[in-house]
Scaffold this motif. Structure first.
Motif, short mmCIF file in Angstrom:
data_model
loop_
_atom_site.label_atom_id
_atom_site.label_comp_id
_atom_site.label_asym_id
_atom_site.label_seq_id
_atom_site.Cartn_x
_atom_site.Cartn_y
_atom_site.Cartn_z
N ARG A 9 0.83 -1.20 0.00
CA ARG A 9 0.00 0.00 0.00
C ARG A 9 0.86 1.26 0.00
N LEU A 10 1.91 1.27 0.81
CA LEU A 10 2.80 2.42 0.86
C LEU A 10 3.53 2.59 -0.46
N ARG A 11 4.04 1.49 -1.02
CA ARG A 11 4.76 1.56 -2.29
C ARG A 11 3.87 2.15 -3.38
N GLU A 12 2.64 1.64 -3.45
CA GLU A 12 1.71 2.14 -4.47
C GLU A 12 1.32 3.59 -4.22
N LYS A 13 1.14 3.97 -2.96
CA LYS A 13 0.81 5.36 -2.61
C LYS A 13 1.90 6.31 -3.10
N LEU A 14 3.15 5.84 -3.04
CA LEU A 14 4.28 6.65 -3.50
C LEU A 14 4.46 6.59 -5.02
N GLY A 15 3.64 5.78 -5.69
CA GLY A 15 3.73 5.67 -7.14
C GLY A 15 4.92 4.87 -7.63
N LEU A 16 5.39 3.96 -6.78
CA LEU A 16 6.57 3.16 -7.13
C LEU A 16 6.16 1.75 -7.56
N THR A 17 6.88 1.22 -8.53
CA THR A 17 6.66 -0.16 -8.93
C THR A 17 7.54 -1.08 -8.08
N GLN A 18 7.21 -2.36 -8.10
CA GLN A 18 8.07 -3.33 -7.41
C GLN A 18 9.48 -3.26 -7.98
N ARG A 19 9.58 -3.10 -9.28
CA ARG A 19 10.90 -3.04 -9.92
C ARG A 19 11.70 -1.83 -9.44
N GLN A 20 11.05 -0.68 -9.30
CA GLN A 20 11.75 0.52 -8.84
C GLN A 20 12.30 0.33 -7.43
N VAL A 21 11.49 -0.25 -6.56
CA VAL A 21 11.95 -0.51 -5.20
C VAL A 21 13.10 -1.50 -5.22
N ALA A 22 12.94 -2.56 -5.99
CA ALA A 22 13.96 -3.59 -6.09
C ALA A 22 15.29 -3.01 -6.58
N GLU A 23 15.24 -2.23 -7.64
CA GLU A 23 16.47 -1.65 -8.19
C GLU A 23 17.13 -0.70 -7.21
N ALA A 24 16.33 0.01 -6.44
CA ALA A 24 16.88 0.97 -5.48
C ALA A 24 17.70 0.28 -4.39
N ILE A 25 17.31 -0.95 -4.04
CA ILE A 25 18.00 -1.62 -2.94
C ILE A 25 18.81 -2.84 -3.36
N GLY A 26 18.80 -3.15 -4.65
CA GLY A 26 19.65 -4.22 -5.14
C GLY A 26 19.11 -5.62 -4.96
N VAL A 27 17.79 -5.77 -5.09
CA VAL A 27 17.18 -7.10 -5.08
C VAL A 27 16.34 -7.23 -6.35
N THR A 28 15.74 -8.39 -6.56
CA THR A 28 14.90 -8.57 -7.74
C THR A 28 13.47 -8.12 -7.44
N ASP A 29 12.73 -7.82 -8.50
CA ASP A 29 11.33 -7.46 -8.30
C ASP A 29 10.54 -8.65 -7.76
N GLN A 30 10.97 -9.87 -8.06
CA GLN A 30 10.33 -11.06 -7.50
C GLN A 30 10.50 -11.09 -5.98
N THR A 31 11.64 -10.64 -5.51
CA THR A 31 11.87 -10.57 -4.06
C THR A 31 10.89 -9.62 -3.41
N VAL A 32 10.70 -8.45 -4.00
CA VAL A 32 9.74 -7.48 -3.47
C VAL A 32 8.33 -8.07 -3.51
N SER A 33 7.99 -8.75 -4.58
CA SER A 33 6.69 -9.41 -4.68
C SER A 33 6.52 -10.43 -3.56
N ASN A 34 7.56 -11.20 -3.29
CA ASN A 34 7.49 -12.19 -2.21
C ASN A 34 7.26 -11.54 -0.85
N TRP A 35 7.88 -10.39 -0.61
CA TRP A 35 7.65 -9.66 0.64
C TRP A 35 6.19 -9.26 0.75
N GLU A 36 5.67 -8.71 -0.34
CA GLU A 36 4.30 -8.21 -0.32
C GLU A 36 3.28 -9.33 -0.16
N ARG A 37 3.58 -10.49 -0.67
CA ARG A 37 2.66 -11.63 -0.55
C ARG A 37 2.88 -12.41 0.74
N GLY A 38 3.86 -12.01 1.53
CA GLY A 38 4.12 -12.67 2.79
C GLY A 38 4.85 -13.99 2.66
#
Length: 75
Positions: A9-38
């Protein structure tokens, strides 16, 4: 609500994609997806934690509160 949903919810509120978050911290977008899905809880280095806080405009304490696993009621 799960911490993953709050994170998403916070990521989307900021207008960021999973890929943008992933690239910013050096992980894959699949990793961010896994966090969001628990599927997995984030396991970040101090540098990644700092970058994630910067990306999401959070303090370290706010990030910790956001990612804290939900406590299950005791039976």
């Amino acid at each position: 609500m799960s911490s993953g949903n709050e994170f998403m919810r916070l990521r989307e509120k900021l207008g960021l994609t999973q890929r943008q978050v992933a690239e910013a911290i050096g992980v894959t977008d699949q990793t961010v997806s896994n966090w969001e899905r628990g599927v997995y809880a984030p396991k970040l280095t101090p540098r990644q934690t700092a970058k994630l806080c910067q990306t999401l405009s959070l303090t370290v304490q706010e990030l910790a509160d956001l990612l804290e696993p939900e406590k299950q009621p005791e039976s």
